[in-house]
Design a protein around this motif. Structure first.
Motif, PDB file in Angstrom:
ATOM      1  N   GLY A 244       9.734 -10.603 -36.163  1.00  0.00           N
ATOM      2  CA  GLY A 244       9.113 -11.873 -35.840  1.00  0.00           C
ATOM      3  C   GLY A 244       7.891 -11.689 -34.964  1.00  0.00           C
ATOM      4  O   GLY A 244       7.482 -10.561 -34.659  1.00  0.00           O
ATOM      5  N   THR A 271       8.882 -16.642 -33.637  1.00  0.00           N
ATOM      6  CA  THR A 271       8.813 -17.181 -34.995  1.00  0.00           C
ATOM      7  C   THR A 271       9.251 -16.087 -35.958  1.00  0.00           C
ATOM      8  O   THR A 271       8.655 -14.998 -35.986  1.00  0.00           O
ATOM      9  N   LYS A 272      10.293 -16.361 -36.721  1.00  0.00           N
ATOM     10  CA  LYS A 272      10.753 -15.392 -37.705  1.00  0.00           C
ATOM     11  C   LYS A 272       9.942 -15.560 -38.995  1.00  0.00           C
ATOM     12  O   LYS A 272       9.444 -16.640 -39.282  1.00  0.00           O
ATOM     13  N   ASN A 273       9.848 -14.500 -39.774  1.00  0.00           N
ATOM     14  CA  ASN A 273       9.088 -14.526 -41.038  1.00  0.00           C
ATOM     15  C   ASN A 273       7.664 -15.061 -40.853  1.00  0.00           C
ATOM     16  O   ASN A 273       7.245 -16.017 -41.516  1.00  0.00           O
ATOM     17  N   PRO A 274       6.904 -14.465 -39.944  1.00  0.00           N
ATOM     18  CA  PRO A 274       5.541 -14.955 -39.687  1.00  0.00           C
ATOM     19  C   PRO A 274       4.575 -14.593 -40.816  1.00  0.00           C
ATOM     20  O   PRO A 274       4.885 -13.741 -41.666  1.00  0.00           O
TER      21      PRO A 274
END
Length: 321
Positions: A244, A271-274
């Motif tokens: 992230g 923020t995950k999966n940026p």
């Protein structure tokens, strides 16, 4: 005396030169293909030569060839007879330009060029000229008259020669499979070169990367963000894979929701999966991504692992925009 109209004169000249180009198209035949193949199969460079206006056009042709993947330079025929013929190397092809095909300075160097074994491509407007007869491949301009009302000043003929040179350069470009990226390599200072700049050319790597773990205490991550100066930190798991990203904006939103910097981990606020960039992505593509999602920084990821980081400031400094 009838008043002359400059606009009408200008249009007439352009019409005359347009007609000359149409006549040139009719003259392009198998000799054009032979010329392209001769250059493609050459071991050396293309040496362009010509006097006067033909010489000026020749300089432009040489520059166009060189910038599109065909090594080339201009050789002044008058200087050539005083030693500059030594610039020729084994395998070079000579592109000789003379509207009449009888230019003395040019004809003076032809015997030596032939004796040394160089192939000659001649561009003339006279099929029966000395140059046309002496060259290996003859390209006929097929110009009926000059746009000059006296039919003297090189106008239609020089335009046709320039266009024929462009046709040669583009045909060679396509035959070689020359790409926009190749073009940019020869124009590093030009606007196209900048627009074709890759992310890997301006990204930050190594010790500059603000790397943390999801389990890193958030207060320690804030210190890393401050020290590295990108306004973010990139979180990776134990195997180095991207987990992230946490930015200044993520921190503000986390605190606004009641989160605590002292008692939380990075994983709770990140923020995950940026959004990410790739090394071979064009900088302008990375910029488009930033503008679309209103972000100022992108991790550069290859095979799931962060290898760099690119910030909006880097793009601005690159001169791409």
């Amino acid at each position: 005396m009838k008043t002359k109209n400059p606009v009408e004169i200008g249009k007439k000249v352009l019409q005359e030169e347009k007609k000359a180009l149409e006549d040139l198209i009719d003259a392009v035949d198998e000799n054009f293909q032979k010329a392209v193949e001769l250059i493609l199969n050459a071991e050396g460079k293309v040496i362009v030569t010509g006097m006067g206006k033909s010489g000026h056009i020749g300089q432009k042709i040489a520059a166009t060839l060189a910038s599109t993947g065909t090594p080339s330079f201009f050789l002044h025929p008058a200087e050539a007879v005083h030693g500059d013929l030594g610039m020729l190397s084994k395998g070079d092809v000579v592109l000789a330009i003379s509207n009449s095909g009888e230019t003395p300075e040019l004809l003076a160097i032809i015997p030596t060029i032939k004796r040394w074994g160089h192939k000659i491509i001649g561009i003339t407007n006279n099929k029966n000229s000395t140059l046309a007869k002496e060259c290996d491949v003859h390209l006929f301009l097929n110009v009926k008259r000059e746009a000059c009302p006296l039919n003297l000043a090189p106008t239609s003929s020089s335009t046709s020669t320039l266009a024929l040179g462009d046709a040669l350069a583009v045909a060679l470009l396509e035959m070689r499979g020359f790409t926009a990226e190749d073009f940019a390599r020869f124009h590093p200072g030009g606007s196209l070169g900048k627009k074709l700049m890759k992310v890997e050319e301006i990204m930050h790597t190594g010790e500059e990367l603000p790397l943390v773990k999801p389990e890193t205490p958030l207060k320690e991550t804030v210190i890393v963000m401050s020290e590295k100066g990108f306004g973010c930190a990139v979180a990776v798991d134990d195997s180095g894979m991207l987990a992230g990203i946490i930015t200044d904006g993520d921190l503000r939103r986390f605190i606004k929701k009641g989160g605590s910097i002292d008692r939380s981990t990075t994983g709770e606020a990140m923020t995950k999966n940026p959004k990410t960039a790739r090394k071979n992505m064009l900088v302008v593509e990375a910029l488009e991504l930033m503008e679309r999602y209103n972000i100022t920084v992108l991790p550069v990821v290859e095979n799931g692992k962060p290898e760099g980081i690119i910030h909006m400031h880097d793009i601005l400094k690159s001169g791409v925009i």
